[in-house]
Design a protein around this motif. Structure first.
Motif, PDB file in Angstrom:
ATOM      1  N   ILE A 188       1.260  19.854 -10.421  1.00 47.54           N
ATOM      2  CA  ILE A 188       0.479  19.529  -9.222  1.00 47.54           C
ATOM      3  C   ILE A 188       1.403  19.006  -8.134  1.00 47.54           C
ATOM      4  O   ILE A 188       1.269  19.319  -6.952  1.00 47.54           O
ATOM      5  N   LEU A 189       2.376  18.194  -8.531  1.00 48.97           N
ATOM      6  CA  LEU A 189       3.277  17.609  -7.552  1.00 48.97           C
ATOM      7  C   LEU A 189       4.093  18.669  -6.828  1.00 48.97           C
ATOM      8  O   LEU A 189       4.340  18.576  -5.634  1.00 48.97           O
ATOM      9  N   THR A 190       4.498  19.686  -7.541  1.00 51.00           N
ATOM     10  CA  THR A 190       5.347  20.704  -6.923  1.00 51.00           C
ATOM     11  C   THR A 190       4.554  21.780  -6.196  1.00 51.00           C
ATOM     12  O   THR A 190       5.012  22.347  -5.222  1.00 51.00           O
ATOM     13  N   THR A 223       3.705   5.640  -5.585  1.00 50.04           N
ATOM     14  CA  THR A 223       3.615   5.598  -7.047  1.00 50.04           C
ATOM     15  C   THR A 223       2.552   6.553  -7.550  1.00 50.04           C
ATOM     16  O   THR A 223       2.745   7.274  -8.559  1.00 50.04           O
ATOM     17  N   GLU A 224       1.424   6.576  -6.870  1.00 48.99           N
ATOM     18  CA  GLU A 224       0.343   7.480  -7.283  1.00 48.99           C
ATOM     19  C   GLU A 224       0.755   8.933  -7.147  1.00 48.99           C
ATOM     20  O   GLU A 224       0.460   9.760  -8.035  1.00 48.99           O
ATOM     21  N   LEU A 227       0.834  -1.205   0.000  1.00 50.29           N
ATOM     22  CA  LEU A 227       0.000   0.000   0.000  1.00 50.29           C
ATOM     23  C   LEU A 227       0.867   1.252   0.000  1.00 50.29           C
ATOM     24  O   LEU A 227       0.559   2.224  -0.710  1.00 50.29           O
ATOM     25  N   VAL A 228       1.956   1.251   0.780  1.00 52.49           N
ATOM     26  CA  VAL A 228       2.866   2.402   0.759  1.00 52.49           C
ATOM     27  C   VAL A 228       3.434   2.590  -0.641  1.00 52.49           C
ATOM     28  O   VAL A 228       3.511   3.722  -1.159  1.00 52.49           O
ATOM     29  N   LYS A 229       3.803   1.492  -1.273  1.00 49.08           N
ATOM     30  CA  LYS A 229       4.302   1.564  -2.651  1.00 49.08           C
ATOM     31  C   LYS A 229       3.257   2.186  -3.571  1.00 49.08           C
ATOM     32  O   LYS A 229       3.559   3.058  -4.403  1.00 49.08           O
ATOM     33  N   SER A 230       1.993   1.757  -3.443  1.00 53.72           N
ATOM     34  CA  SER A 230       0.931   2.278  -4.304  1.00 53.72           C
ATOM     35  C   SER A 230       0.731   3.779  -4.088  1.00 53.72           C
ATOM     36  O   SER A 230       0.541   4.544  -5.055  1.00 53.72           O
ATOM     37  N   LEU A 231       0.776   4.215  -2.819  1.00 52.27           N
ATOM     38  CA  LEU A 231       0.587   5.638  -2.537  1.00 52.27           C
ATOM     39  C   LEU A 231       1.745   6.466  -3.082  1.00 52.27           C
ATOM     40  O   LEU A 231       1.536   7.546  -3.657  1.00 52.27           O
TER      41      LEU A 231
END
Length: 857
Positions: A671-673, A662-663, A656-660
């Motif tokens: 948006i990310l910045t 990755t998302e 789940l941590v990997k999925s979050l």
């Protein structure tokens, strides 16, 4: 009650004649037993003891379990005392019988001080007659033998004290005194022990209970199946014809032998699960006795000095043939999937008719009811008849009722600590039944991890089921492959080999997980066809998703939706795993799971599926690799859930941590910045340390290496750490798995980001991670001491083991790394090489390097 009167009771129990008992009462009735009494009594007691022990067919026979057991234990006491008197009779002392009797005749003429001293010495002999108990199934015979030796040595020492009052002692030469000391102090214990052991071996050959108690039976014949238990006990007691109502219950319990070894839902056409009778193998086990309130059988350390045994049928038979079985319950512990419930079904079906087993699955009866109501409720569920326990127990006649209470842990999980005194209730029930003439034995099963909430009394025998060894795995696989040979031949599937199972030994050691591996490989040899060197994370991904898809197909999920729906289920299971982690527990209730999923804003609606009772039940209830504990409370059924193997939950946490991550890194760069939203990640990682579940971190490191996103994950984690203080509380406000302060949640989130940083990169300079609001040494110390102050003991120790640090060459910086011993690059338990050490050591070193000469820093 003085021990002498108990000895007289032992003689009566074994059928001593009236004249012999009267003489015994005359000899022992004054409440004192001096050396002169041994002179007068020993010949009569030797003759009486040997006579009674030789009539074993008379006192061992009988239909009533309680009286038979008491007589057998009385025989052991008579054996101990008779062996002592025979050894005393063989001593070579420089005294005549008249010399010894003279002490009795002249004691009244002594001065009060001398007479008081002599009487005290006489009482010492009396005190020595506390006979050690019978050998017991939970203790090696060698330990019981040591107790017998101590008993004889103590009595010999006390006899020497009495002999010093015998007329003529002062006239003895030094050689004469040495002879007495050698005879009484040294030879007597050995002579008595030799006679005891010789008598015990003879009785063990005639009376099977003696052989069982001392673990003198041949175990090989009873290892293959608990049918051996039936043979062992049937040989001790006569068969009975049970009343109609009891026979119906027995037949119901025996029908379980023909049922599949586990409930897994549908299996492919042509495949067959072995029956319980075919597949069950007696587990290896350890056994011990609770000796004080400080004993904690839920701790691994409690079991370290207790040897692994393979004689489970003989052990159970020994427990059920001792009088203690009617006073305290036998506790059976084990991990999920270890076979506790399967064992109870076998016992319910295999105990011979001299016993009357009643299986009570505690998940199916009211958790708040008393023991009698739970028994009656279980019988009603099994037979459809409402029967009252007292009438039922009386109708059993001389058969011993054996209550098998399966799932004590389910009461604790479903109802909380309110049932922590349940074992006390069971003992009070046994006490009441014994007083009413309805002696009952009780066996209670529980998962090991939950048993710390219990309150077992002293003298309680506890046994723990151990994992399968290589031989047991091989025997189980032979049954599996034979059962499905036609299925394998028809589809061209290879049998499941021992080598393949041992490649995944952590799972194969638990019977239910071994079945899970077998089912997975039966699908076109999926396990066997996996690439060489398959990582555990890859195996878990394939294993879990195959079972999830299998359940979805059973629910008629459209083929084009199968992958998406499977991914949704796996993510939900990850949230469930976090429900356990963040409560510092290995289990969670359906209510807790439902509350968490709602607070985390996870949509649970599933087109085409009927609406379950709760989101928690919908998420958990249908998966084979999840253990469901349930208990009826009032009008509701309370459910709690746990993964069959802890690493399943830890893999799902990592996934789940990997999925979050990755998302988040897949968002458009703008948006990310500008609007990075880590509210869900922060909510999950702010309540417990990932390092406290080290396998989750190892899984995450493996998942990072498998994909192409490790560098992007690392950049994201660094950015999240640096902006920790730039945001206020941005987690989801309704997600509160437990009570914690803002400082505590900040500490957990920052520590977990540190773990993620060293998991996604080989090494991390501290300057690249910390926010940089102060000079680096000061800022590092603030975080270090914040974590230390907020974490509970084991969490802090786990964090120190997880992350290592060392000063960076030619720089006021630290290099942070994941401990190679944890990641598997070095042997677990060893210190990492290359100058990397525990975090605390290098924190001090780092401070010293930046502040030369400042020892206080």
């Amino acid at each position: 009650m003085n021990r002498e009167y108990r000895y007289g009771d032992a003689v009566r129990l074994l059928g001593g004649t009236d004249p012999a008992i009267k003489k015994l009462d005359t000899l022992l009735g004054l409440g004192t037993l001096g050396l002169w009494d041994l002179v007068d009594a020993k010949n009569e007691l030797i003759r009486l003891g040997n006579d009674l022990l030789g009539r074993w067919r008379e006192w061992r026979s009988g239909d009533d379990w309680r009286s038979r057991t008491e007589r057998i234990e009385a025989a052991h006491e008579i054996l101990v005392i008779t062996s002592l008197f025979e050894a005393v009779d063989g001593l070579r002392l420089p005294f005549t019988d008249d010399d010894l009797r003279l002490v009795k005749r002249t004691a009244g003429a002594l001065t009060p001080k001398r007479r008081g001293k002599l009487q005290d010495n006489v009482r010492i002999v009396l005190d020595g007659l506390e006979v050690p108990p019978c050998p017991s199934p939970q203790r090696p015979y060698e330990d019981v033998r040591a107790d017998i030796v101590t008993f004889y040595e103590g009595l010999a020492h006390n006899m020497l004290s009495v002999l010093k009052g015998v007329a003529g002692w002062d006239e003895l030469t030094s050689h004469g005194e040495e002879q007495i000391i050698m005879e009484v102090g040294m030879a007597l214990p050995g002579l008595a022990l030799a006679r005891y052991e010789d008598g015990y071996r003879r009785l063990a050959g005639d009376v099977p209970e003696f052989a069982l108690w001392a673990q003198m039976t041949e175990h090989q014949a009873t290892r293959a199946s608990l049918a051996g238990l039936e043979r062992v006990l049937a040989g001790m007691t006569a068969g009975k014809v049970l009343p109609v109502e009891l026979e119906a219950l027995r037949r119901t319990q025996q029908n379980a032998l023909a049922c599949a070894v586990a409930e897994t839902g549908d299996v492919p056409v042509g495949m067959r699960l072995p029956t319980l009778e075919e597949a069950y193998l007696p587990q290896r086990f350890r056994a011990g006795e609770v000796l004080s309130g400080r004993d904690n059988p839920s701790m691994e350390s409690w079991w370290k000095d207790k040897p692994v045994r393979e004689d489970l049928p003989s052990f159970l038979a020994a427990c059920l043939t001792r009088s203690a079985a009617g006073r305290t319950p036998l506790i059976v512990l084990g991990q999920p999937g270890a076979g506790k419930s399967v064992l109870t079904k076998i016992l319910g079906a295999r105990l011979p008719t001299a016993f009357f087993p009643v299986l009570v699955p505690l998940r199916e009866v009211s958790a708040n009811a008393d023991v009698q109501e739970q028994i009656e409720d279980a019988i009603y569920h099994a037979t459809g008849e409402k029967l009252r326990w007292p009438a039922l127990a009386r109708s059993a006649g001389n058969a011993l009722p054996v209550l098998i209470l399966d799932g004590f842990d389910e009461l604790l999980q479903a109802t909380g600590v309110r049932q922590s005194d349940y074992l006390g209730k069971v003992e009070r029930f046994q006490e009441r039944e014994a007083a009413a003439g309805r002696t009952v034995a009780v066996i209670v099963t529980s998962r090991t991890a939950v048993f710390h909430c219990a309150q077992p009394s002293t003298s309680t025998i506890v046994t723990r089921l151990e994992p399968f060894d290589e031989d047991q795995i091989g025997r189980w696989l032979r049954v599996w492959n034979k059962t499905n040979s036609s299925y394998f031949n028809r589809l061209g599937v290879k049998p499941f080999t021992l080598a393949l199972a041992l490649a995944h030994r952590d799972l194969a050691e638990q019977p239910l997980l071994l079945l899970m591996l077998a089912l997975y490989d039966a699908d076109d040899n999926a396990l066997g066809k996996a690439a060489p060197g398959l990582g555990q994370g890859e195996l878990y991904e394939q294993l879990i998703i195959s079972f999830v898809k299998r359940e979805l197909k059973k629910g008629r999920c459209p083929t084009d939706e199968l992958d998406d729906r499977a991914e949704l289920e796996l993510q939900r299971l990850g949230f469930v795993a976090f429900s356990m982690l963040n409560r510092r527990s290995q289990w969670a209730t359906s209510v807790q799971v439902s509350d968490d999923l709602g607070a985390l804003r996870q949509d649970l609606r599933e087109p085409g599926f009927s609406t379950p009772a709760s989101p928690g039940e919908q998420t958990f209830g249908r998966f084979f690799f999840i253990y469901e504990a349930k208990a009826a409370r009032d009008a509701d059924v309370v459910r709690a859930y746990e993964f069959l193997h802890a690493t399943f939950g830890e893999f799902l946490i990592a996934r789940l941590v990997k999925s979050l991550l990755t998302e988040m890194v897949s968002m458009p760069r703008r948006i990310l910045t500008e609007t990075l939203d880590d509210s869900l990640l922060r909510s999950l990682l702010s309540w417990a340390t990932l390092s406290s579940r080290a396998p989750a971190v190892v899984f995450l490191a493996e998942l990072a290496k498998m994909g192409q996103d490790a560098d992007r994950w690392h950049a994201l984690v660094r950015r999240l750490f640096k902006r920790l203080n730039a945001q206020t509380d941005v987690d989801l406000p309704n997600y509160r798995p437990r009570i914690a302060s803002p400082a505590e949640r900040y500490a957990y989130y920052s520590a977990n980001l540190l773990v993620l940083a060293v998991t996604t990169a080989e090494q991390v300079p501290a300057s690249d991670l910390l926010p940089g609001l102060e000079d680096l040494p000061t800022e590092w110390k603030r975080y270090f001491y914040l974590w230390q102050s907020q974490f509970v003991g084991e969490e802090w120790a786990a964090q120190l083991r997880m992350v290592t640090s060392t000063p960076k060459v030619s720089s006021d910086d630290l290099v942070l790394r994941m401990n190679p011993a944890i990641s598997g690059e070095e042997a677990a338990g060893e210190l990492p090489t290359g100058g990397i050490g525990p975090l605390t050591v290098f924190t001090r070193t780092y401070v010293d390097l930046t502040s030369p000469g400042d020892e206080s820093a």
